[in-house]
Motif scaffolding. Structure first.
Motif, PDB file in Angstrom:
ATOM      1  N   LEU A 207      45.449  32.936  32.080  1.00 43.14           N
ATOM      2  CA  LEU A 207      45.595  34.093  32.544  1.00 43.14           C
ATOM      3  C   LEU A 207      45.651  35.508  31.541  1.00 43.14           C
ATOM      4  CD1 LEU A 207      46.920  35.781  35.202  1.00 43.14           C
ATOM      5  CD2 LEU A 207      49.086  35.374  34.060  1.00 43.14           C
ATOM      6  N   VAL A 208      44.961  36.424  32.150  1.00 44.74           N
ATOM      7  CA  VAL A 208      44.770  37.775  31.310  1.00 44.74           C
ATOM      8  C   VAL A 208      45.370  38.830  32.125  1.00 44.74           C
ATOM      9  CG1 VAL A 208      43.049  39.297  30.392  1.00 44.74           C
ATOM     10  CG2 VAL A 208      42.441  36.806  30.432  1.00 44.74           C
ATOM     11  N   VAL A 209      46.266  39.438  31.352  1.00 45.58           N
ATOM     12  CA  VAL A 209      47.195  40.515  31.838  1.00 45.58           C
ATOM     13  C   VAL A 209      46.916  41.913  31.205  1.00 45.58           C
ATOM     14  CG1 VAL A 209      49.560  41.545  32.703  1.00 45.58           C
ATOM     15  CG2 VAL A 209      48.977  38.949  32.730  1.00 45.58           C
ATOM     16  N   ALA A 222      39.482  43.810  29.618  1.00 47.37           N
ATOM     17  CA  ALA A 222      40.304  42.506  29.914  1.00 47.37           C
ATOM     18  C   ALA A 222      39.941  41.727  31.181  1.00 47.37           C
ATOM     19  CB  ALA A 222      41.797  42.879  30.057  1.00 47.37           C
ATOM     20  N   ARG A 223      39.443  42.672  32.111  1.00 49.32           N
ATOM     21  CA  ARG A 223      38.997  42.191  33.484  1.00 49.32           C
ATOM     22  C   ARG A 223      37.649  41.393  33.190  1.00 49.32           C
ATOM     23  NH1 ARG A 223      37.786  46.997  37.026  1.00 49.32           N
ATOM     24  NH2 ARG A 223      36.154  46.997  35.514  1.00 49.32           N
ATOM     25  N   ASP A 224      36.831  42.035  32.317  1.00 52.48           N
ATOM     26  CA  ASP A 224      35.628  41.051  32.235  1.00 52.48           C
ATOM     27  C   ASP A 224      35.891  39.917  31.310  1.00 52.48           C
ATOM     28  OD1 ASP A 224      34.341  43.261  33.291  1.00 52.48           O
ATOM     29  OD2 ASP A 224      33.611  44.206  31.704  1.00 52.48           O
ATOM     30  N   ALA A 226      38.686  38.055  31.551  1.00 53.01           N
ATOM     31  CA  ALA A 226      39.050  36.854  32.633  1.00 53.01           C
ATOM     32  C   ALA A 226      37.794  36.445  33.471  1.00 53.01           C
ATOM     33  CB  ALA A 226      40.142  37.613  33.442  1.00 53.01           C
ATOM     34  N   ARG A 227      37.233  37.278  33.958  1.00 54.44           N
ATOM     35  CA  ARG A 227      35.980  36.746  34.631  1.00 54.44           C
ATOM     36  C   ARG A 227      35.105  35.965  34.023  1.00 54.44           C
ATOM     37  NH1 ARG A 227      33.783  41.360  35.761  1.00 54.44           N
ATOM     38  NH2 ARG A 227      35.328  42.089  37.562  1.00 54.44           N
ATOM     39  N   PHE A 233      42.987  37.409  36.625  1.00 55.93           N
ATOM     40  CA  PHE A 233      43.255  38.627  36.026  1.00 55.93           C
ATOM     41  C   PHE A 233      44.192  39.090  36.631  1.00 55.93           C
ATOM     42  CE2 PHE A 233      42.540  43.418  35.706  1.00 55.93           C
ATOM     43  CZ  PHE A 233      42.775  43.434  34.425  1.00 55.93           C
ATOM     44  N   ALA A 235      46.568  42.674  37.123  1.00 57.66           N
ATOM     45  CA  ALA A 235      46.593  44.075  36.872  1.00 57.66           C
ATOM     46  C   ALA A 235      48.220  44.502  36.698  1.00 57.66           C
ATOM     47  CB  ALA A 235      46.034  45.076  37.672  1.00 57.66           C
TER      48      ALA A 235
END
Length: 270
Positions: A207-209, A222-224, A226-227, A233, A235
């Motif tokens: 999980l990326v937060v 961060a979103r990239d 996770a993808r 992801f 937020a």
């Protein structure tokens, strides 16, 4: 070299990074004998309030190897099927305390709060500091061997989030992981370059937060990550690191904090 992991169980504490500061832990280490069962109680005045703090040495573990000495604090029962290894941001390991206490109460999760090399009382030779597994591997071994864990998760905030990503990409023996507010680059490593390693077969779920308040470029990175890594992801609303996990006013877990408890305990909550 020896790695000595001294596990503390802290019963009553404000768990803010000020009250449970590195200076306070230094005082405890100098004042409290390192024998299991030794304890001391202090009255701490902070922010116009008084807090009663009891600290007890729960266990002392020594592991022989090339890693030097790494400091860890235990929150939760001495045996547990689930253990969370927690990597901190630069202000010190105690900021994880409120989340760790809540995870123990809500889900029976035991946490090991680890000071990475060069932080707190942790000391490592340069060659050990360069390998992310040297910082988390012995804590994972302790969780599985001494605490009886069948599920071990690696969670990190800010600096610790980036170190979590590098450790998992290097093959850390964990069942899940989370990067909370980890900078897109740390200690010369661009996390984006590790996405393929995180996405390969056999790597645990993660999980990326990140909160938009860290800035649009960092949020997008961060979103990239996770993808590209194939993990969810999340937020955050506002804040950085463990500020996203616990409400600073009432001390309750936030939505993000509850999500991490669910990840640790494998309860499938969203």
């Amino acid at each position: 070299f020896f790695k000595q992991k001294t596990a503390y169980e802290i019963y009553q504490c404000d768990w803010s990074s000020d009250v449970c500061s590195s200076d306070l832990l230094y005082f405890v280490r100098k004042s409290l004998p390192f024998t299991p069962g030794a304890s001391m109680t202090m009255n701490i005045h902070h922010d116009k309030k008084n807090y009663k703090l009891e600290v007890r040495v729960e266990a002392i573990e020594t592991v022989e190897g090339p890693w030097g000495k790494v400091e860890a604090a235990r929150v939760g029962p001495p045996t547990s099927s689930t253990v969370a290894v927690l990597l901190p941001q630069t202000s010190g390991l105690c900021g994880w305390g409120r989340w760790a206490a809540a995870a123990a109460d809500r889900a029976g999760v035991t946490s090991l709060l680890v000071n990475p090399c060069g932080y707190g009382a942790s000391e490592c030779p340069a060659e050990a500091d360069a390998d992310p597994l040297d910082e988390v591997g012995p804590a994972i071994d302790l969780a599985r061997g001494e605490y009886g864990a069948t599920r071990v998760v690696l969670l990190g905030t800010s600096m610790g989030g980036s170190l979590t990503v590098t450790a998992v990409a290097a093959g850390a023996d964990v069942d899940a992981w989370a990067d909370v507010s980890g900078p897109p680059s740390w200690d010369g490593v661009d996390l984006a370059d590790l996405a393929d390693d995180l996405a390969r077969d056999g790597v645990p779920d993660g999980l990326v937060v990140m909160a938009p308040s860290d800035g649009p470029m960092i949020f997008a990175a961060a979103r990239d990550l996770a993808r590209a890594s194939g993990v969810p992801f999340l937020a955050g609303r506002s804040g950085h690191g463990w500020e996203l996990l616990v409400d600073p006013v009432d001390g309750h877990l936030t939505r993000t904090g509850r999500r991490l408890v669910d990840l640790a305990a494998d309860t499938g909550g969203e």
